[in-house]
Design a protein around this motif. Structure first.
Motif, PDB file in Angstrom:
ATOM      1  N   ASP A  11       0.005  -0.338  -7.195  1.00 15.44           N
ATOM      2  CA  ASP A  11       0.881  -1.284  -7.780  1.00 15.44           C
ATOM      3  C   ASP A  11       0.794  -2.432  -7.354  1.00 15.44           C
ATOM      4  O   ASP A  11       0.961  -2.855  -5.969  1.00 15.44           O
ATOM      5  N   SER A  12       0.448  -3.498  -8.066  1.00 15.77           N
ATOM      6  CA  SER A  12       0.317  -5.005  -7.573  1.00 15.77           C
ATOM      7  C   SER A  12      -0.427  -5.111  -6.531  1.00 15.77           C
ATOM      8  O   SER A  12      -0.338  -5.889  -5.620  1.00 15.77           O
ATOM      9  N   GLY A  13      -1.680  -4.341  -6.563  1.00 11.58           N
ATOM     10  CA  GLY A  13      -2.613  -4.518  -5.510  1.00 11.58           C
ATOM     11  C   GLY A  13      -2.496  -3.879  -4.100  1.00 11.58           C
ATOM     12  O   GLY A  13      -3.054  -3.671  -3.372  1.00 11.58           O
ATOM     13  N   VAL A  14      -1.355  -3.020  -4.138  1.00  8.49           N
ATOM     14  CA  VAL A  14      -0.966  -2.248  -3.073  1.00  8.49           C
ATOM     15  C   VAL A  14      -0.928  -0.711  -3.361  1.00  8.49           C
ATOM     16  O   VAL A  14      -0.489  -0.395  -4.399  1.00  8.49           O
ATOM     17  N   ALA A  15      -1.778  -0.210  -2.774  1.00 13.76           N
ATOM     18  CA  ALA A  15      -1.865   1.507  -2.771  1.00 13.76           C
ATOM     19  C   ALA A  15      -1.006   2.040  -1.649  1.00 13.76           C
ATOM     20  O   ALA A  15      -0.599   1.557  -0.598  1.00 13.76           O
ATOM     21  N   THR A  16      -0.156   2.942  -2.220  1.00 15.18           N
ATOM     22  CA  THR A  16       0.945   3.858  -1.157  1.00 15.18           C
ATOM     23  C   THR A  16       0.270   5.257  -1.390  1.00 15.18           C
ATOM     24  O   THR A  16      -0.009   5.866  -2.374  1.00 15.18           O
ATOM     25  N   GLU A 199      10.754  -2.494   1.653  1.00 12.33           N
ATOM     26  CA  GLU A 199      10.549  -3.770   2.346  1.00 12.33           C
ATOM     27  C   GLU A 199       8.923  -3.701   2.992  1.00 12.33           C
ATOM     28  O   GLU A 199       8.451  -4.626   3.097  1.00 12.33           O
ATOM     29  N   THR A 200       8.453  -2.380   3.129  1.00  6.10           N
ATOM     30  CA  THR A 200       7.254  -2.172   3.647  1.00  6.10           C
ATOM     31  C   THR A 200       6.099  -2.695   2.419  1.00  6.10           C
ATOM     32  O   THR A 200       5.266  -3.320   2.787  1.00  6.10           O
ATOM     33  N   GLN A 201       6.286  -2.279   1.277  1.00  5.81           N
ATOM     34  CA  GLN A 201       5.581  -2.595   0.055  1.00  5.81           C
ATOM     35  C   GLN A 201       5.663  -3.909  -0.292  1.00  5.81           C
ATOM     36  O   GLN A 201       4.805  -4.456  -0.710  1.00  5.81           O
ATOM     37  N   GLY A 202       6.945  -4.588  -0.059  1.00  2.00           N
ATOM     38  CA  GLY A 202       6.934  -6.062  -0.370  1.00  2.00           C
ATOM     39  C   GLY A 202       6.093  -6.782   0.560  1.00  2.00           C
ATOM     40  O   GLY A 202       5.673  -7.691   0.166  1.00  2.00           O
ATOM     41  N   PHE A 203       5.990  -6.490   1.734  1.00  2.00           N
ATOM     42  CA  PHE A 203       4.988  -7.053   3.023  1.00  2.00           C
ATOM     43  C   PHE A 203       3.801  -6.795   2.512  1.00  2.00           C
ATOM     44  O   PHE A 203       3.066  -7.779   2.516  1.00  2.00           O
ATOM     45  N   ALA A 204       3.396  -5.657   2.081  1.00  2.00           N
ATOM     46  CA  ALA A 204       2.013  -5.316   1.688  1.00  2.00           C
ATOM     47  C   ALA A 204       1.683  -6.254   0.519  1.00  2.00           C
ATOM     48  O   ALA A 204       0.665  -6.910   0.355  1.00  2.00           O
ATOM     49  N   ARG A 205       2.588  -6.308  -0.599  1.00  2.00           N
ATOM     50  CA  ARG A 205       2.386  -7.171  -1.762  1.00  2.00           C
ATOM     51  C   ARG A 205       2.113  -8.793  -1.211  1.00  2.00           C
ATOM     52  O   ARG A 205       1.269  -9.552  -1.822  1.00  2.00           O
TER      53      ARG A 205
END
Length: 268
Positions: A11-16, A199-205
């Motif tokens: 999502d939005s360039g971030v893979a989880t 928070e982690t995904q927000g930083f990754a974005r």
């Protein structure tokens, strides 16, 4: 490749990547390790993925090798079979993950949501950055079952904490919490459990929206510079700078600065 023991989302360039054996505290199997390594390679191959987050489902991040299998002599850390047959047991299983990470130039961030013990702590140590839930626990617990770190823990941990602290943790297997991990510099940030992943995904974005080539080159340069002398590191920096300067983002950055506006990076 279809996944059975991990979840994979972009999502939005971030893979989880989510380890998905919550009933076993995400203790890994050969299946999970193969899927995990495949997901990492997939992230490297996809130019639209610019940052990667790894976390665990349920209460744990990763409990390492499955001790139930090991107690019965089976599994990755089991003792069944001849010594010759076990010679490549790690190389042919758990080592697939760090070897895949060797090629990953995207930021790789751990959202350590719970216990990361034994090989699970080694897997956390492979992350470029670690963000932890307040409830997270860590332990290099190999010594308590008569084993040694087999997943590059003896490589990564001294580089993060220094040799003396790393040996203390490896020799004693003592458990420490997120607050202590943060005080030692093992984790970068600590969040309430309920907001950790967001928070982690927000930083990754934020990283995904940055100049992708510069971020990826900086990661390569940082790790390579730890392995060579200063003169070689300076040569590597010159080569990396030449590539970075040739990107459109390198033109956009100064232009945005002069125009006093946020840069609109395109990642090329």
């Amino acid at each position: 490749m279809d996944y059975d023991e991990i979840l994979f989302d972009v999502d939005s360039g971030v893979a989880t990547i989510t380890l998905n054996r919550p009933e076993r505290m995400n203790a890994f199997t050969s299946v999970m390790l193969g899927e995990w390594a495949d997901a990492i390679r997939r992230c490297q191959a996809d130019a639209d993925i610019r940052a990667v987050v790894v976390t665990g489902a349920g209460r744990g991040f990763c409990a390492g090798g499955d001790m139930k299998d090991a107690a019965e002599g089976r599994g990755i850390v089991g003792s069944e079979g001849s010594p010759a047959g076990r010679r490549n047991s790690l190389r042919d299983s758990v080592h697939h993950v760090p070897r895949a990470l060797l090629q990953l130039d995207r930021p790789y961030i751990g959202a350590i949501n719970g216990a990361a013990v034994g090989a699970g702590m080694d897997m956390a140590s492979m992350c470029d950055l670690r963000f932890a839930a307040e409830t997270a626990k860590f332990a290099m617990s190999y010594v308590k079952v008569g084993l040694i770190p087999g997943d590059a823990g003896c490589y990564f941990l001294p580089r993060i904490l220094g040799v003396a602290r790393a040996l203390e943790l490896i020799w004693t297997g003592e458990t420490f919490d997120a607050a202590q991990a943060h005080a030692w510099g093992y984790v970068n940030r600590v969040y309430p459990a309920e907001s950790l992943l967001e928070e982690t995904q927000g930083f990754a974005r934020r990283l995904a929206e940055g100049p992708a080539v510069a971020i990826q080159l900086a990661k390569r340069l940082t790790y390579r510079s730890m392995e060579v002398g200063l003169d070689a590191a300076l040569d590597l920096a010159q080569s990396a700078m030449f590539v970075a300067q040739s990107t459109e983002d390198a033109k956009e950055g100064p232009k945005a600065f002069v125009e006093r506006r946020p840069p609109q990076f395109k990642g090329h």
